[in-house]
Motif scaffolding. Sequence first.
Motif, short mmCIF file in Angstrom:
data_model
loop_
_atom_site.label_atom_id
_atom_site.label_comp_id
_atom_site.label_asym_id
_atom_site.label_seq_id
_atom_site.Cartn_x
_atom_site.Cartn_y
_atom_site.Cartn_z
N ASP A 123 0.83 -1.38 0.22
CA ASP A 123 -0.07 0.07 -0.05
C ASP A 123 0.77 1.20 0.01
O ASP A 123 0.26 2.55 0.17
N ALA A 125 3.09 2.22 2.22
CA ALA A 125 3.10 2.86 3.67
C ALA A 125 4.51 2.35 4.27
O ALA A 125 4.77 1.29 4.43
N SER A 227 -0.40 14.55 17.95
CA SER A 227 -0.64 14.51 16.53
C SER A 227 -0.69 15.87 16.16
O SER A 227 -1.09 16.83 16.83
N LYS A 229 -2.88 17.22 14.45
CA LYS A 229 -4.53 17.27 14.22
C LYS A 229 -5.02 17.47 15.82
O LYS A 229 -6.51 17.76 15.83
N GLY A 249 -0.08 12.60 6.73
CA GLY A 249 -1.07 11.94 5.91
C GLY A 249 -2.49 13.00 5.44
O GLY A 249 -2.86 12.84 4.56
N ASP A 250 -2.55 13.83 6.65
CA ASP A 250 -3.66 14.91 6.43
C ASP A 250 -2.95 16.34 6.55
O ASP A 250 -3.36 17.00 7.53
N SER A 302 3.69 9.41 4.70
CA SER A 302 2.28 10.14 4.31
C SER A 302 1.21 9.13 4.38
O SER A 302 0.15 9.12 4.56
N SER A 304 1.33 5.87 5.10
CA SER A 304 0.97 5.12 6.30
C SER A 304 -0.16 5.93 7.19
O SER A 304 -0.39 5.08 8.08
N GLN A 305 -0.77 6.95 6.82
CA GLN A 305 -1.56 7.77 8.13
C GLN A 305 -2.78 7.90 7.17
O GLN A 305 -2.95 7.40 6.29
N GLU A 306 -3.75 8.54 7.99
CA GLU A 306 -4.94 8.65 7.63
C GLU A 306 -5.01 9.85 6.48
O GLU A 306 -4.23 10.59 6.54
N VAL A 307 -5.79 9.69 5.50
CA VAL A 307 -6.04 10.41 4.25
C VAL A 307 -5.08 9.92 3.48
O VAL A 307 -5.16 9.69 2.31
N GLY A 308 -3.62 9.96 3.73
CA GLY A 308 -2.65 9.54 2.93
C GLY A 308 -2.47 10.39 1.59
O GLY A 308 -2.32 9.98 0.48
#
Length: 348
Positions: A123, A125, A227, A229, A249-250, A302, A304-308
């Motif tokens: 993927d 990541a 984080s 965020k 990622g986001d 990036s 590897s994280q949410e949104v990516g």
Amino acid sequence: MDEVKLNAFMGKLVGDMGAAAMLANIILGDELGLYKAMADGHPITPEALASKTGCNARLLREWLSAQAASGYVEHQDGTFRLPEEQAMALAIEDSPVYVAGGASVIAALFHDKDKLVAAMRGDGALAWGDHHPCMFSGTERFFRPGYRAHLVSEWLPALDGVVEKLRAGANVADIGCGHGASTVIMAQAFPASRFVGFDYHAPSIATANQRAQDAGVAQQVSFHQGSAKNYPGNDYDLVCYFDCLHDMGDPVGAARHAMQSLKEDGSVLLVEPYANDTLEQNMTPVGRLFYAASTFICTPNSLSQEVGLGLGAQAGEGRLRKVFEEAGFTRFRRATETPFNLILEARK
């Protein structure tokens, strides 16, 4: 087939292979203190350097010969000399062009090759914390000379009204702070201000707190795992991202949280690798370095994280502007630049 083109390409490829081998030799020279032992600029024999550093004389002769063949040292009548200009880059850690310490970032790429093979076949990541440990120390040593040379004297003064706030006493958040090099430099320059660094990598936070203790700024600086965020606080005069937003990622979510955490007249300082907005414009030695590093480090982190979102290290000013506009910022400009960095300012 054009044989002339083939021979020219083979010459380039051999040069690149030699450069890669020399980076390993730079790391060796840095770790063993060989460049520092030659920093006085005096000619020295391998035997004398062996006596000075406690290293094997025969291996030193081979290492010095490689340095001479690469133009890093001068050779004459069996002696070797490190010129002042090369010492600035290889031996003097306070120099603004010191790069030897950052060479271990490249070593990490080789250590982590099998992880990248798996990421390429999967993927995409590879999280920051899953890299070889020399990535973290090398990153600190790669970026710190530039921060020392430019952050207080050029980058912060290029922002609207920020230096005045820092002198009077401001609240500053350094997001993705790593080992805290940028945070500590700012704290030393502005003793009336308070600084807090956030990074999701726990080992880096432990190192950063030790760096603050060692620098004598622990009373005005603290580091915490968190984080980009969800870090706490909503009264920051300045939120900083040093060479890290494109790794996230986001980044839009991070910028949106920064806007919520800023005072109404607060500012964002965004320091990013220098890049133009197209691949064709980035086909330069700096672009080559950053694209190659981004393949192993920035983009897989990036992903590897949410949104990516996967901005990559060569996102460019136009793409970064869109990130901050989507997050709700109405003002975004290039404050200044260096050959290696874009220094951007965002405000509400």
